[in-house]
Design a protein around this motif. Sequence first.
Motif, short mmCIF file in Angstrom:
data_model
loop_
_atom_site.label_atom_id
_atom_site.label_comp_id
_atom_site.label_asym_id
_atom_site.label_seq_id
_atom_site.Cartn_x
_atom_site.Cartn_y
_atom_site.Cartn_z
N MET A 202 2.56 -1.69 35.91
CA MET A 202 1.45 -2.54 35.50
C MET A 202 1.25 -2.43 34.00
O MET A 202 1.69 -1.45 33.37
CB MET A 202 0.16 -2.15 36.23
N SER A 203 0.61 -3.43 33.42
CA SER A 203 0.32 -3.42 31.99
C SER A 203 -0.96 -2.62 31.75
O SER A 203 -2.03 -2.93 32.30
CB SER A 203 0.14 -4.85 31.48
N VAL A 204 -0.87 -1.56 30.96
CA VAL A 204 -2.02 -0.70 30.67
C VAL A 204 -2.06 -0.40 29.18
O VAL A 204 -1.07 -0.55 28.45
CB VAL A 204 -1.96 0.63 31.46
N GLU A 205 -3.22 0.07 28.75
CA GLU A 205 -3.40 0.54 27.38
C GLU A 205 -3.97 1.94 27.44
O GLU A 205 -4.74 2.27 28.34
CB GLU A 205 -4.37 -0.37 26.61
N ALA A 206 -3.59 2.78 26.49
CA ALA A 206 -4.09 4.16 26.45
C ALA A 206 -4.68 4.43 25.08
O ALA A 206 -4.15 3.99 24.05
CB ALA A 206 -2.96 5.14 26.75
N ILE A 207 -5.77 5.18 25.07
CA ILE A 207 -6.38 5.67 23.83
C ILE A 207 -6.21 7.18 23.81
O ILE A 207 -6.59 7.87 24.76
CB ILE A 207 -7.87 5.30 23.75
N VAL A 208 -5.64 7.68 22.73
CA VAL A 208 -5.57 9.12 22.50
C VAL A 208 -6.55 9.41 21.37
O VAL A 208 -6.32 9.04 20.22
CB VAL A 208 -4.14 9.56 22.13
N ALA A 209 -7.68 10.05 21.70
CA ALA A 209 -8.78 10.21 20.75
C ALA A 209 -9.09 11.69 20.56
O ALA A 209 -9.52 12.37 21.49
CB ALA A 209 -10.01 9.47 21.24
N GLY A 210 -8.84 12.19 19.36
CA GLY A 210 -9.16 13.57 19.05
C GLY A 210 -8.27 14.09 17.94
O GLY A 210 -7.19 13.55 17.67
N GLU A 211 -8.72 15.14 17.30
CA GLU A 211 -7.96 15.73 16.19
C GLU A 211 -6.84 16.61 16.72
O GLU A 211 -7.04 17.42 17.63
CB GLU A 211 -8.88 16.56 15.31
N PHE A 212 -5.66 16.44 16.16
CA PHE A 212 -4.54 17.30 16.51
C PHE A 212 -4.73 18.68 15.89
O PHE A 212 -4.96 18.81 14.69
CB PHE A 212 -3.23 16.70 16.01
N TYR A 213 -4.61 19.70 16.72
CA TYR A 213 -4.60 21.08 16.25
C TYR A 213 -3.17 21.60 16.16
O TYR A 213 -2.93 22.81 16.20
CB TYR A 213 -5.42 21.96 17.19
N MET A 214 -2.24 20.68 16.05
CA MET A 214 -0.81 20.98 15.87
C MET A 214 -0.19 19.72 15.28
O MET A 214 -0.87 18.73 15.02
CB MET A 214 -0.17 21.35 17.21
N ASP A 215 1.09 19.75 15.05
CA ASP A 215 1.78 18.62 14.43
C ASP A 215 1.78 17.42 15.39
O ASP A 215 2.24 17.53 16.53
CB ASP A 215 3.21 19.03 14.09
N SER A 216 1.28 16.29 14.92
CA SER A 216 1.24 15.09 15.76
C SER A 216 2.57 14.36 15.81
O SER A 216 2.81 13.54 16.71
CB SER A 216 0.16 14.13 15.25
N GLY A 217 3.45 14.65 14.85
CA GLY A 217 4.70 13.92 14.72
C GLY A 217 5.55 13.87 15.98
O GLY A 217 5.99 12.79 16.39
N LEU B 10 7.79 10.78 20.44
CA LEU B 10 8.05 10.66 21.88
C LEU B 10 7.51 9.34 22.40
O LEU B 10 8.19 8.65 23.19
CB LEU B 10 7.40 11.83 22.62
N ALA B 11 6.32 8.96 21.98
CA ALA B 11 5.76 7.69 22.41
C ALA B 11 6.67 6.53 22.02
O ALA B 11 6.88 5.59 22.79
CB ALA B 11 4.36 7.50 21.83
N GLY B 12 7.25 6.61 20.81
CA GLY B 12 8.17 5.57 20.38
C GLY B 12 9.42 5.52 21.23
O GLY B 12 9.86 4.44 21.63
N ARG B 13 9.99 6.70 21.54
CA ARG B 13 11.20 6.74 22.36
C ARG B 13 10.94 6.23 23.77
O ARG B 13 11.85 5.68 24.41
CB ARG B 13 11.75 8.17 22.41
N LEU B 14 9.73 6.41 24.25
CA LEU B 14 9.39 5.96 25.61
C LEU B 14 8.97 4.49 25.65
O LEU B 14 8.63 3.98 26.71
CB LEU B 14 8.26 6.84 26.17
N GLY B 15 8.98 3.84 24.50
CA GLY B 15 8.62 2.43 24.45
C GLY B 15 7.12 2.18 24.60
O GLY B 15 6.71 1.15 25.16
N LEU B 16 6.30 3.11 24.07
CA LEU B 16 4.86 3.03 24.27
C LEU B 16 4.10 2.60 23.01
O LEU B 16 2.87 2.64 23.00
CB LEU B 16 4.32 4.39 24.73
#
Length: 310
Positions: A228-243, A248-254
């Motif tokens: 199904m078509s969905v959207e996700a929000i990731v909201a919060g400060e990274f306490y580690m490297d976000s890269g 990974l999100a890019g490789r997964l087509g997200l």
Amino acid sequence: MRLALIGPTHPYRGGIAQYTACLYTALVREGHEILVVSFKRLYPSILFPGSSQKDSSACPLEVPNEALLDSMSPRSWTLSSGRLAQFKPDAIVAQWWHPFFGLAYTGLISRLRRRANVPVVFLCHNVFPHERPNLPGIDRLLAWSIARTFRRVDGFLAHSQELVDQIRKFRKGAVVRRIFHPVYDFYPRVGPQRAPGDRPRLLFFGNIRRYKGLEVFLRALEIVKQEMSVEAIVAGEFYMDSGPFKALAGRLGLDDSVVWKDRYIPNEEVPPIFEQADLVVLPYLHATQSGVVPLAYRFGVPVVASDVGG
């Protein structure tokens, strides 16, 4: 009753500071006389992984408090114990969430016992820290700090059975009461934020650390997206490297499915973020509880969580 609370409050940010303020407000509403002893220094900056320990919200949650306690200063432990003894409370409730504060609490309680015979109760949000540095002997050091401090208090409150069990490992025969984690009701309801036809929206919320399972969330999102078509929000400060996670999100087509709000979320932005969500997802790798759950309850948003304790 005359009750004293010990814990962080504004200008410090985070769930423990908000909890202290909400507890103060609820007790005053019930007619109790409350003294809040807060911190003038929490963590040394070298030990804090985020961008700031201070709350940048335009609408902070503030309550009367006396910022007397310094986690690193024995003089402040003496001053704080004196102020608590002067207040003559019927009981003291202190927030416990990290054994780093064991030294300060031990120093404060030991000094207080010389001045007043007052019961001290720890309200435990965690017993162990969520994550530990990879250093030789660290587990033994943390266990020593916990056991040494827990010996000095009269009882415990906890929000999950796992926390109750952990407390009793360090204090045999301890008086422990499991209580419900209240809803954070100081946030206003702003009403539905969705337009008809919007994609279902999933929310991953909170400071982002390894134990919270963001990689699990992204990999699961890839599977859901196939159905199904969905959207996700990731909201919060990274306490580690976000890269690595964004890669990974890019490789997964997200890339077209994930909205990154990778920063501290001030109070005024919390209601619309939750009221835009259809589901809060907490794929934690391990946990004893989560303050995000009662936050989701405040806005009537259902929660899916991993079965890993708490």
